[in-house]
Design an enzyme around this catalytic site. Structure first.
Site, PDB file in Angstrom:
ATOM      1  N   ASN A 173      -1.429 -11.984 -22.798  1.00 35.31           N
ATOM      2  CA  ASN A 173      -2.031 -12.190 -21.484  1.00 35.31           C
ATOM      3  C   ASN A 173      -1.841 -10.965 -20.592  1.00 35.31           C
ATOM      4  O   ASN A 173      -0.743 -10.384 -20.546  1.00 35.31           O
ATOM      5  CB  ASN A 173      -1.353 -13.415 -20.822  1.00 35.31           C
ATOM      6  CG  ASN A 173      -2.122 -13.972 -19.651  1.00 35.31           C
ATOM      7  OD1 ASN A 173      -3.299 -14.273 -19.769  1.00 35.31           O
ATOM      8  ND2 ASN A 173      -1.455 -14.088 -18.512  1.00 35.31           N
ATOM      9  N   HIS A 209      -7.814 -11.813 -12.192  1.00 35.73           N
ATOM     10  CA  HIS A 209      -7.570 -11.742 -10.743  1.00 35.73           C
ATOM     11  C   HIS A 209      -8.511 -10.668 -10.213  1.00 35.73           C
ATOM     12  O   HIS A 209      -8.264  -9.479 -10.399  1.00 35.73           O
ATOM     13  CB  HIS A 209      -6.117 -11.362 -10.443  1.00 35.73           C
ATOM     14  CG  HIS A 209      -5.113 -12.412 -10.808  1.00 35.73           C
ATOM     15  ND1 HIS A 209      -5.085 -13.660 -10.214  1.00 35.73           N
ATOM     16  CD2 HIS A 209      -4.091 -12.407 -11.702  1.00 35.73           C
ATOM     17  CE1 HIS A 209      -4.095 -14.376 -10.732  1.00 35.73           C
ATOM     18  NE2 HIS A 209      -3.487 -13.646 -11.631  1.00 35.73           N
ATOM     19  N   GLU A 239      -6.280 -16.786 -15.350  1.00 39.09           N
ATOM     20  CA  GLU A 239      -5.731 -16.869 -13.986  1.00 39.09           C
ATOM     21  C   GLU A 239      -6.813 -16.525 -12.953  1.00 39.09           C
ATOM     22  O   GLU A 239      -6.582 -15.859 -11.971  1.00 39.09           O
ATOM     23  CB  GLU A 239      -4.512 -15.938 -13.834  1.00 39.09           C
ATOM     24  CG  GLU A 239      -3.435 -16.189 -14.868  1.00 39.09           C
ATOM     25  CD  GLU A 239      -2.221 -15.319 -14.692  1.00 39.09           C
ATOM     26  OE1 GLU A 239      -2.085 -14.690 -13.617  1.00 39.09           O
ATOM     27  OE2 GLU A 239      -1.385 -15.244 -15.616  1.00 39.09           O
ATOM     28  N   ASP A 241      -9.197 -15.936 -10.103  1.00 39.66           N
ATOM     29  CA  ASP A 241      -9.395 -16.149  -8.675  1.00 39.66           C
ATOM     30  C   ASP A 241     -10.172 -14.949  -8.139  1.00 39.66           C
ATOM     31  O   ASP A 241     -10.122 -13.859  -8.716  1.00 39.66           O
ATOM     32  CB  ASP A 241      -8.081 -16.373  -7.902  1.00 39.66           C
ATOM     33  CG  ASP A 241      -6.978 -15.369  -8.226  1.00 39.66           C
ATOM     34  OD1 ASP A 241      -5.795 -15.735  -8.103  1.00 39.66           O
ATOM     35  OD2 ASP A 241      -7.308 -14.228  -8.607  1.00 39.66           O
TER      36      ASP A 241
HETATM   37  C1  XIL Z   1       2.812 -15.787  -9.843  1.00 40.16           C
HETATM   38  C2  XIL Z   1       2.853 -17.178  -9.199  1.00 40.16           C
HETATM   39  O1  XIL Z   1       1.542 -17.484  -8.726  1.00 40.16           O
HETATM   40  C3  XIL Z   1       3.854 -17.206  -8.061  1.00 40.16           C
HETATM   41  O2  XIL Z   1       3.967 -18.545  -7.583  1.00 40.16           O
HETATM   42  C4  XIL Z   1       5.203 -16.733  -8.559  1.00 40.16           C
HETATM   43  O3  XIL Z   1       6.084 -16.679  -7.478  1.00 40.16           O
HETATM   44  C5  XIL Z   1       5.073 -15.340  -9.189  1.00 40.16           C
HETATM   45  O4  XIL Z   1       4.130 -15.386 -10.268  1.00 40.16           O
HETATM   46  N1  XIL Z   1       0.333 -12.742 -13.099  1.00 40.16           N
HETATM   47  C6  XIL Z   1       0.912 -13.771 -13.786  1.00 40.16           C
HETATM   48  C7  XIL Z   1       1.425 -14.963 -13.071  1.00 40.16           C
HETATM   49  O5  XIL Z   1       0.892 -13.801 -15.036  1.00 40.16           O
HETATM   50  O6  XIL Z   1       2.560 -15.521 -13.722  1.00 40.16           O
HETATM   51  C8  XIL Z   1       1.783 -14.626 -11.629  1.00 40.16           C
HETATM   52  O7  XIL Z   1       2.013 -15.864 -10.990  1.00 40.16           O
HETATM   53  C9  XIL Z   1       0.629 -13.896 -10.959  1.00 40.16           C
HETATM   54  C10 XIL Z   1       0.340 -12.607 -11.675  1.00 40.16           C
END
Ligand code: XIL
Length: 317
Positions: A173, A209, A239, A241
């Protein structure tokens, strides 16, 4: 009458969301759980399955919350994406507060994975085994695992996860890999090399992201997905957004329409490619996003109303 027309079954790309257990089980916030159950097939614990949470002291595991999350998902017919077994962040003090020999840290790595994946064998169907091992230029990220063990930590992590649950799908990932670039090229080279060595890896998780400044068009994302398919690998958006912070001064209707177009291209790319098996958004509602309120990045607004992005997503999926 001619032969009955067989309508091709639309392949079902599963839609998932990252969840925060405090909100998921908050009786004062029923819309959070209701919206998840109504619109999503799977959940990714946003932080509850990271190393610092599951193994707060060496050899001492705390599965209380993770067990609640998995039991809730199973009771509601939802799948769980385990996130994440080996990462350079969210490390507990017992790991970062001392030096390790290569052998000692390999034992820590393999024991963590065997214990965690073994506990949920047959119940958690997908794992992000290694998270964010590369820098944007395609070189190794210098995290604790790399500097102590060397690049082999990645293969050892996948092998340990497969031993603990041979049926689970295992993902690498990372972020900023939704287009063909130095980082996605390096990861593709790693993944094909692991497969050639017989190391069990099933797919690449693209965190996705994104923002109006950086997002893949449908064609760009399809190109990455096609390349993965050709190598026998799944691709997922893990993830997703679309961060609108930079458009804070743009009228709401205009910025949410632009956001919907960005979602549309990515969701359509995933729907178009057989190797794309799941889209997970990094949260449910703009009310709770790790990007902060200005980001307004998700499919449901702060009042749990579906946004334009949700309308276009539902139309495609
Ligand atoms: C972030 C979470 O959203 C937060 O709540 C936590 O404090 C830190 O981690 N990439 C990732 C995720 O793979 O695990 C991260 O998530 C965001 C960036």
């Amino acid at each position: 009458f001619g032969a009955p027309q067989t309508v091709p079954l639309r392949r079902q790309v599963r839609l998932g969301a990252a969840t925060h257990q405090k909100r998921l089980f908050d009786a004062a916030e029923p819309l959070y759980q209701q919206t998840f159950l109504s619109h999503f097939d799977s959940l990714t614990p946003e932080y509850e399955m990271k190393i610092a949470q599951l193994q707060p002291a060496q050899g001492q595991f705390d599965f209380t919350i993770a067990d609640q999350i998995v039991a809730f998902a199973e009771a509601n017919g939802k799948q769980v994406r385990g996130h994440t077994l080996i990462w350079g962040n969210s490390l507990p003090a017992w790991l970062t507060g001392r030096t390790w020999t290569r052998e000692e840290l390999l034992q820590v790595l393999e024991n963590h994975i065997a214990t965690v994946v073994g506990r949920y064998r047959g119940r958690i169907t997908e794992w992000d085994v290694v998270n964010e091992a590369f820098l944007d230029d395609g070189t190794w990220r210098q995290n604790l695992w790399l500097t102590t063990i060397g690049p082999e930590y990645i293969a050892r992590a996948f092998q340990a996860a497969h031993r603990a649950d041979p049926a689970a799908k295992l993902f690498y990932n990372d972020y900023s890999i939704e287009r063909i670039n130095s980082k996605s090229n390096a990861i593709h080279t790693l993944a094909t090399s692991l497969l050639a060595q017989g190391v069990p890896i099933d797919g690449i998780g693209m965190q996705a992201h994104v923002s109006p400044n950086y997002y893949p068009t449908q064609a760009q994302l399809e190109a990455v997905l096609s390349r993965l398919e050709a190598a026998g690998l799944e691709g997922q958006l893990t993830e997703l957004d679309v961060n609108l912070t930079q458009l804070a001064d743009t009228p709401a209707a205009e910025k949410f329409e632009l956001q919907a177009q960005i979602y549309q291209g990515m969701v359509a790319a995933c729907q178009a490619r057989p190797g794309c098996t799941r889209i997970t958004t990094w949260g449910i509602t703009d009310k709770y996003t790790y990007l902060g309120s200005a980001g307004a990045p998700l499919l449901f607004d702060t009042q749990y109303g579906p946004k334009r992005a949700m309308e276009v997503t539902r139309r495609i999926l």
